[in-house]
Design an enzyme around this catalytic site. Structure first.
Site, PDB file in Angstrom:
ATOM      1  N   LYS A  22       3.346   6.922  13.912  1.00 19.15           N
ATOM      2  CA  LYS A  22       2.243   6.002  13.613  1.00 19.15           C
ATOM      3  C   LYS A  22       2.762   4.738  12.944  1.00 19.15           C
ATOM      4  CE  LYS A  22      -0.298   6.465   9.768  1.00 19.15           C
ATOM      5  NZ  LYS A  22      -0.467   5.241   8.953  1.00 19.15           N
ATOM      6  N   ASN A  23       3.556   4.901  11.899  1.00 21.09           N
ATOM      7  CA  ASN A  23       3.957   3.715  11.132  1.00 21.09           C
ATOM      8  C   ASN A  23       4.888   2.800  11.913  1.00 21.09           C
ATOM      9  OD1 ASN A  23       2.354   4.520   9.057  1.00 21.09           O
ATOM     10  ND2 ASN A  23       4.022   5.125   7.676  1.00 21.09           N
ATOM     11  N   CYS A 123      -7.319   0.282  -2.102  1.00 19.67           N
ATOM     12  CA  CYS A 123      -6.960   1.343  -1.172  1.00 19.67           C
ATOM     13  C   CYS A 123      -6.893   2.637  -1.958  1.00 19.67           C
ATOM     14  CB  CYS A 123      -5.625   0.969  -0.554  1.00 19.67           C
ATOM     15  SG  CYS A 123      -4.618   2.329  -0.098  1.00 19.67           S
ATOM     16  N   ARG A 128      -2.057  -1.535  -4.053  1.00 15.90           N
ATOM     17  CA  ARG A 128      -1.360  -2.018  -2.856  1.00 15.90           C
ATOM     18  C   ARG A 128      -1.552  -3.521  -2.616  1.00 15.90           C
ATOM     19  NH1 ARG A 128      -1.667   2.571   1.747  1.00 15.90           N
ATOM     20  NH2 ARG A 128       0.352   1.772   2.341  1.00 15.90           N
ATOM     21  N   ASP A 313       5.312   9.690   1.624  1.00 12.17           N
ATOM     22  CA  ASP A 313       4.383  10.252   2.606  1.00 12.17           C
ATOM     23  C   ASP A 313       4.575  11.751   2.824  1.00 12.17           C
ATOM     24  OD1 ASP A 313       3.205   7.809   2.931  1.00 12.17           O
ATOM     25  OD2 ASP A 313       4.001   7.407   4.926  1.00 12.17           O
ATOM     26  N   ARG A 405      -6.408   9.498  11.774  1.00  4.63           N
ATOM     27  CA  ARG A 405      -5.645   8.254  11.676  1.00  4.63           C
ATOM     28  C   ARG A 405      -4.154   8.513  11.905  1.00  4.63           C
ATOM     29  NH1 ARG A 405      -5.505   6.310   6.376  1.00  4.63           N
ATOM     30  NH2 ARG A 405      -4.002   4.983   7.377  1.00  4.63           N
TER      31      ARG A 405
HETATM   32  C1  UD1 Z   1       4.261   1.806   4.293  1.00 11.18           C
HETATM   33  C2  UD1 Z   1       3.685   2.944   5.103  1.00 11.18           C
HETATM   34  C3  UD1 Z   1       3.148   4.024   4.187  1.00 11.18           C
HETATM   35  C4  UD1 Z   1       4.218   4.464   3.208  1.00 11.18           C
HETATM   36  C5  UD1 Z   1       4.812   3.264   2.488  1.00 11.18           C
HETATM   37  C6  UD1 Z   1       5.987   3.621   1.602  1.00 11.18           C
HETATM   38  C7  UD1 Z   1       2.880   1.863   7.116  1.00 11.18           C
HETATM   39  C8  UD1 Z   1       1.690   1.462   7.935  1.00 11.18           C
HETATM   40  N1  UD1 Z   1       2.603   2.438   5.943  1.00 11.18           N
HETATM   41  O1  UD1 Z   1       3.181   1.251   3.542  1.00 11.18           O
HETATM   42  O2  UD1 Z   1       2.733   5.134   4.992  1.00 11.18           O
HETATM   43  O3  UD1 Z   1       3.633   5.335   2.258  1.00 11.18           O
HETATM   44  O4  UD1 Z   1       5.278   2.294   3.435  1.00 11.18           O
HETATM   45  O5  UD1 Z   1       6.989   4.239   2.335  1.00 11.18           O
HETATM   46  O6  UD1 Z   1       4.012   1.729   7.524  1.00 11.18           O
HETATM   47  N2  UD1 Z   1       4.016  -3.597  -3.036  1.00 11.18           N
HETATM   48  C9  UD1 Z   1       3.742  -4.693  -3.824  1.00 11.18           C
HETATM   49  N3  UD1 Z   1       3.458  -5.878  -3.218  1.00 11.18           N
HETATM   50  C10 UD1 Z   1       3.448  -6.003  -1.852  1.00 11.18           C
HETATM   51  C11 UD1 Z   1       3.740  -4.886  -1.049  1.00 11.18           C
HETATM   52  C12 UD1 Z   1       4.021  -3.690  -1.676  1.00 11.18           C
HETATM   53  O7  UD1 Z   1       3.736  -4.601  -5.060  1.00 11.18           O
HETATM   54  O8  UD1 Z   1       3.207  -7.119  -1.363  1.00 11.18           O
HETATM   55  C13 UD1 Z   1       4.333  -2.300  -3.675  1.00 11.18           C
HETATM   56  C14 UD1 Z   1       3.304  -1.225  -3.316  1.00 11.18           C
HETATM   57  O9  UD1 Z   1       2.170  -1.274  -4.173  1.00 11.18           O
HETATM   58  C15 UD1 Z   1       4.103   0.034  -3.515  1.00 11.18           C
HETATM   59  C16 UD1 Z   1       5.512  -0.392  -3.063  1.00 11.18           C
HETATM   60  O10 UD1 Z   1       5.527  -1.817  -3.127  1.00 11.18           O
HETATM   61  O11 UD1 Z   1       4.156   0.374  -4.872  1.00 11.18           O
HETATM   62  C17 UD1 Z   1       5.900   0.034  -1.664  1.00 11.18           C
HETATM   63  O12 UD1 Z   1       4.879  -0.325  -0.752  1.00 11.18           O
HETATM   64  P1  UD1 Z   1       5.192  -0.681   0.783  1.00 11.18           P
HETATM   65  O13 UD1 Z   1       6.559  -0.195   1.115  1.00 11.18           O
HETATM   66  O14 UD1 Z   1       4.877  -2.113   0.994  1.00 11.18           O
HETATM   67  O15 UD1 Z   1       4.139   0.191   1.536  1.00 11.18           O
HETATM   68  P2  UD1 Z   1       3.346  -0.178   2.860  1.00 11.18           P
HETATM   69  O16 UD1 Z   1       4.166  -1.055   3.744  1.00 11.18           O
HETATM   70  O17 UD1 Z   1       1.969  -0.625   2.502  1.00 11.18           O
END
Ligand code: UD1
Length: 427
Positions: A22-23, A123, A128, A313, A405
């Site tokens: 999915k991701n 979320c 996030r 995850d 999902r």
């Molecule tokens: C992706 C995955 C999700 C997985 C996560 C971590 C997808 C669709 N989802 O989510 O299943 O759990 O990676 O492996 O691929 N953060 C910030 N600012 C930002 C972006 C992130 O502070 O702009 C923080 C987040 O709050 C979190 C950390 O960075 O604490 C990691 O998040 P991130 O790796 O960005 O997760 P996603 O890409 O949303």
């Protein structure tokens, strides 16, 4: 609304085909925006999130065509064609439903010179934010404005110059957005402390197949030399390492043996190490990994971390399994706050779990008992399914849309290995 009903206590044995990730799919689909040619993606999982992403792309002017699938087959092929970008606005009603919609920001900006995307909002598993996505795009030369709940990114003179960005925190989504923006920039971009998740590698491999120039794939230092244009490609989505890990836990928690057909060991070493430490036997073969229980489950200490660390995850599914281990386990969640929402529900099934901030202590017990439960996110829902498979009596997991999902035909796959499980319509 549907629910999943399980009569627990069956030992699971057999083969489960692992679907496309999915991701990874959610990062590959927006690549259609980067070219006026056709992009065909194979092994796409049949999931609600993939459908929603397709609808979002349709709204932006991308045509999508799904090839017929034969009965009983998993996955499907989709051809996407963004001959023109009809709209550069991703509206709130789409982004609200699926956070990953933010991944259209980078490619749309790169191709059309501007993009307006609704801010995703809160979320279930924490705040996030998207600040890192925006900072990275700014370093590539974008101008960013925030107004009325939307972010508008513009490339001066219609094309990003490119630039360097060092991520203060590893972010999968922000790395993906930056990569998709940088491939069409005028010059060179470098991303430091980039995410190294296998899904990022899958995205890089697709971008290279489309004519992108990326060095350092698989490392935390990516160098991208922008090109004038990208062409179409035909590419298969990687297997889902989280789905595979979840079914490995199903083997563990039911004392069973499941062959994860198509799973790739290199993508999931930390999960496999944790399974082995729990006492499960792992057998590697040409096309997958067989995971078998061998006596009592052993307790563990686990801390989530970016790849190659233990995936956040997988935390909820391991917690369900460890609730039946022979002793005390310690879990620490370092990626997201508020990712223990399955705990109150697992407790209702008899699990003994204490939460101290970001840490959890799981006291292994003899048996879980079935109950009516509901969860608020995808992986939390899977932990309740796992608990239900092992529990004495009947379990009903409500709010199945979370599972839809991320798990392709979950009840079919689990029935095929001996589970008594069915989807029921609750009206
Ligand atoms: C992706 C995955 C999700 C997985 C996560 C971590 C997808 C669709 N989802 O989510 O299943 O759990 O990676 O492996 O691929 N953060 C910030 N600012 C930002 C972006 C992130 O502070 O702009 C923080 C987040 O709050 C979190 C950390 O960075 O604490 C990691 O998040 P991130 O790796 O960005 O997760 P996603 O890409 O949303």
């Amino acid at each position: 609304m549907d629910s999943i009903w399980i009569q627990g206590g069956k030992r699971l044995e057999g083969k489960i085909p692992i679907s496309g990730a999915k991701n990874a799919a959610l990062a590959l689909l927006p690549c259609a925006l980067l070219t006026e040619d056709k992009l065909t993606l194979g092994n796409l999982p049949r999931l609600a999130d993939v459908d929603s992403f397709g609808h979002l792309l349709n709204q932006l002017g991308v045509s999508t065509m799904i090839e017929g699938v034969r009965r009983g087959e998993y996955g499907r092929r989709m051809t996407l064609h963004a001959a023109d970008i009809a709209s550069t606005v991703a509206p709130y009603d789409m982004v609200r439903k699926m956070r990953a919609s933010i991944l259209v920001l980078g490619p749309m900006l790169a191709r059309a010179g501007e993009a307006t995307v609704s801010l995703p909002g809160g979320c279930a598993i924490g705040d996030r934010p998207i600040d890192l996505h925006l900072q990275a795009l700014e370093c590539l030369g974008a101008e960013i404005e925030l107004a009325a709940g939307y972010v508008k990114a513009t490339a001066p003179n219609g094309r990003l110059p490119g630039g360097d960005y060092s991520f203060p925190v590893v972010s999968v989504g922000a790395t993906e957005n930056a990569l998709m923006a940088a491939v069409l920039a005028r010059g060179r971009s470098q991303l430091f402390n980039a995410a190294r998740e296998p899904e990022i590698v899958d995205l890089c491999n697709l971008l290279v197949a489309m004519g992108g120039q990326i060095e350092g794939i698989g490392s935390s230092h990516l160098t991208i030399d922008g090109v004038e244009g990208l062409h179409g490609a035909d590419y298969d989505v990687m297997p889902d390492r989280i789905e595979a890990g979840s079914y490995a836990c199903a083997a563990g928690i039911t004392g069973g043996s499941i062959d994860l057909v198509g799973a790739r060991a290199d993508d999931m070493r930390a999960t496999l190490n944790a399974l082995a430490q729990c006492g499960l036997i792992l057998e590697f073969h040409d096309n997958g990994i067989k995971v078998s229980a061998d006596g009592a489950l052993k307790p563990l200490a686990l801390s989530t971390a970016p790849f190659p660390g233990f995936a956040t995850d997988m935390q909820a599914q391991f917690m369900a399994m460890l609730s039946l281990a022979d002793g005390e386990s310690f879990l620490e969640e370092t990626i997201f706050e508020n990712r223990y929402m399955h705990v109150p529900e697992l407790r209702r099934m008899g699990a003994e779990v204490e939460i101290h901030g970001r840490s959890a202590v799981v006291h292994g017990i003899e048996k879980l008992t079935g109950a009516q439960v509901m969860a608020t996110d995808l992986r939390a829902s899977m932990s309740l399914i796992l608990a239900g498979l092992a529990a004495e009596g009947e379990t009903e997991v409500l709010r199945v849309y979370h599972l839809d999902r991320g798990y392709e035909r979950l009840e079919e796959k689990l029935s095929a290995v001996g589970a008594t499980i069915e989807r029921r319509s609750t009206g």
